[in-house]
Design a protein around this motif. Sequence first.
Motif, short mmCIF file in Angstrom:
data_model
loop_
_atom_site.label_atom_id
_atom_site.label_comp_id
_atom_site.label_asym_id
_atom_site.label_seq_id
_atom_site.Cartn_x
_atom_site.Cartn_y
_atom_site.Cartn_z
N CYS A 1 0.79 -1.23 0.00
CA CYS A 1 0.00 0.00 0.00
C CYS A 1 0.83 1.29 0.00
CB CYS A 1 -1.01 0.01 1.14
SG CYS A 1 -2.07 -1.43 1.13
N ALA A 2 2.07 1.21 -0.50
CA ALA A 2 2.85 2.43 -0.73
C ALA A 2 3.54 2.31 -2.09
CB ALA A 2 3.88 2.63 0.37
N PHE A 3 3.97 3.45 -2.62
CA PHE A 3 4.44 3.45 -4.01
C PHE A 3 5.73 2.67 -4.21
CE2 PHE A 3 7.99 5.97 -5.72
CZ PHE A 3 8.57 6.42 -4.54
N GLY B 1 10.34 2.32 7.41
CA GLY B 1 8.98 1.81 7.37
C GLY B 1 8.57 1.21 6.03
N ASP B 2 8.47 2.05 5.00
CA ASP B 2 7.89 1.57 3.74
C ASP B 2 8.81 0.66 2.93
OD1 ASP B 2 5.50 2.82 4.20
OD2 ASP B 2 5.99 4.62 3.06
N THR B 3 10.09 1.02 2.86
CA THR B 3 11.00 0.25 2.01
C THR B 3 11.16 -1.18 2.51
OG1 THR B 3 12.22 2.25 1.48
CG2 THR B 3 13.32 0.19 1.03
N VAL C 1 5.19 16.05 -7.24
CA VAL C 1 5.62 14.80 -6.62
C VAL C 1 6.05 15.04 -5.17
CG1 VAL C 1 7.19 12.83 -6.85
CG2 VAL C 1 6.52 14.13 -8.89
N PRO C 2 5.46 14.30 -4.22
CA PRO C 2 5.93 14.41 -2.83
C PRO C 2 7.29 13.73 -2.72
CG PRO C 2 4.26 12.68 -3.01
CD PRO C 2 4.40 13.29 -4.38
N THR C 3 8.28 14.47 -2.27
CA THR C 3 9.66 14.05 -2.48
C THR C 3 10.45 13.83 -1.19
OG1 THR C 3 9.72 15.16 -4.61
CG2 THR C 3 11.84 14.74 -3.57
N GLY C 4 11.23 12.75 -1.19
CA GLY C 4 12.13 12.44 -0.08
C GLY C 4 13.54 12.25 -0.61
N ASN C 5 13.81 11.04 -1.12
CA ASN C 5 15.12 10.76 -1.69
C ASN C 5 15.25 11.13 -3.15
OD1 ASN C 5 17.10 9.88 0.10
ND2 ASN C 5 16.05 7.93 0.41
N PHE C 6 14.23 11.76 -3.71
CA PHE C 6 14.27 12.31 -5.06
C PHE C 6 14.22 11.25 -6.17
CE2 PHE C 6 15.68 15.19 -8.50
CZ PHE C 6 15.04 16.35 -8.13
N GLY C 7 13.84 10.00 -5.82
CA GLY C 7 13.76 8.97 -6.86
C GLY C 7 12.51 9.12 -7.72
N ASN C 8 11.40 9.33 -7.06
CA ASN C 8 10.12 9.43 -7.76
C ASN C 8 10.11 10.60 -8.74
OD1 ASN C 8 7.46 9.00 -8.38
ND2 ASN C 8 6.70 9.12 -6.28
N SER D 1 8.19 9.16 5.39
CA SER D 1 9.02 8.71 4.27
C SER D 1 9.67 9.88 3.53
CB SER D 1 8.20 7.87 3.30
OG SER D 1 7.73 6.72 3.96
N MET D 2 9.31 11.10 3.94
CA MET D 2 9.94 12.28 3.35
C MET D 2 10.79 13.02 4.39
SD MET D 2 6.47 13.28 1.37
CE MET D 2 6.92 14.93 0.87
N ASP D 3 11.01 12.43 5.54
CA ASP D 3 11.85 13.06 6.57
C ASP D 3 13.31 12.78 6.27
OD1 ASP D 3 9.58 13.95 7.79
OD2 ASP D 3 9.58 12.45 9.39
C1 LIG Z 1 9.52 6.78 -0.25
C2 LIG Z 1 8.27 7.58 -0.19
C3 LIG Z 1 8.21 8.93 -0.64
C4 LIG Z 1 9.43 9.65 -1.20
O1 LIG Z 1 9.83 9.17 -2.45
P1 LIG Z 1 11.29 9.45 -3.00
O2 LIG Z 1 11.42 8.67 -4.23
O3 LIG Z 1 12.23 9.01 -1.91
O4 LIG Z 1 11.40 10.93 -3.22
C5 LIG Z 1 7.01 9.60 -0.57
N1 LIG Z 1 5.90 9.01 -0.04
C6 LIG Z 1 5.93 7.75 0.41
C7 LIG Z 1 4.67 7.18 0.99
C8 LIG Z 1 7.08 6.98 0.37
O5 LIG Z 1 7.09 5.72 0.83
#
Ligand SMILES: *Cc1c(COP(=O)(O)O)cnc(C)c1O
Length: 481
Positions: free
Chosen positions: A104-106, A139-141, A259-266, A315-317
Amino acid sequence: MRYISTRGEAPPAEAPAAILRGLAPDGGLYCPEGFPALTPERLAAMSKMTYTQRSAEILGLFLNDFTLEELSAACETAYLDFPVPVRAVDDKISVLELWHGPTCAFKDIALQILPELMSLSAKKLSDGRRFHILVATSGDTGKAALEGFKDRAGFSVLVFYPKDGVSNTQKLQMTTQAGENVCVCAVNGSFDDAQTGVKEIFTDAGVNKALAENNIVLSSANSINLGRLLPQVAYYVSAYCDMVGNGTLSAGRKLDITVPTGNFGNILAANYAKMIGLPVGRLICASNSNNVLADFLATGVYDRRRKLRLTSSPSMDILVSSNFERALFHLSGGDAELVRALMSKLSADGIYTAPAALKRAFDGELTGGWCDEKRVSETIKSVWEQDGYLLDPHTAVAAAVARENLTENPMLIVATASPFKFTESVCAALGAEGDTLEALETAAKQTAPGPLRNLGAKAVRFTSVTEKSGMKEWMLDRLVD
Ligand SMILES: *Cc1c(COP(=O)(O)O)cnc(C)c1O
């Protein structure tokens, strides 16, 4: 197609080697040497395809070491029960839902297919070793990697998570994981402790020697792996096709994307989609209160010297976005020397300033924005009340930033998690009674996704806890005699 390192000091690699390695030997990230072209005709032809076929097509543009048959079979397996729909929220904004996979996560989109690509790569290189996938997760990965690699021949997975640093749902998702080749262990410490511990294991000569004697090699499934990045390009192309199909977009017209961004992959995958020819207008990078990237895009200064804030979008912290290095590489025209200099400044001083030309290149390519916790909560509430659409906190960050950046183009927001994965924050935002899955089901008059229901009824299989200093022994005890 060959893949070259952002740091320019490693030899170019073919895709199978790059996918099995993850990080290049010089510490850089593998990038395509050139970008293939997605012609308007090819894009039009894809409108009639299924998601599986579209993703095989897009992967085929980048991964020509693999046959289309191999890629199609891999996509079939990965995306069999995994819809990737676009939903219209109002007449301007649509949402691309990436969270209909097993966790249930991307991250499922990439981690369902990465094992297929790794197996194919090992076969092509006749690499008969067993790959031990080692993950530190916030958590998600972790859960997505467990689901992706469970019971896969030639692979095993070990996930370390911070004992008190994941949500109850995330913890249960991991500790109840099925599969004969999976293992999960809590670390008495923070996510950073778990991550540092994992990094130390990767570079520990003794560990690697002991594993080699047992024909095992350590590997990682983190988001810098090409095998995670490239499959993400496909859903942008697919969303465009779907929006042309449902009349939201006329063929050839530009689409803005947030795009909601954390590690910038998406978001980097969205940028790749644009580089191969998808008509993208504004590409908007949305951060939560950890707004390092928004600051960089405004000023050209990347400054991680600040306290990490814990938010409702965990996941964006992130203060150091690992995939951002690829953006620096591409937007500097492949200047590996510059990337090396900036990355070493970042690790030594915690700050760097982009040269003027690079800053201008970013200005032409990306728009930044960020959203604090109060506005995340208000956005969840207002979008629910006005449009009847339920956002998770990560997607709400994007929705808030998207609303500030509307142009004459249609806007696509990327939804990265089911709101039912974060019931505490979502219930609070809605002012619901209670904060459980059932409470949110009642408040939102909808049922939670299957994989999240009845988690409490599943048997917990993994209860081990280790100190950070014991992670290495904990792993070796279970792997070698
Ligand atoms: C990993 C994640 C993100 C961030 O994606 P990045 O590719 O790291 O920028 C955003 N939302 C959720 C729910 C995630 O699991």
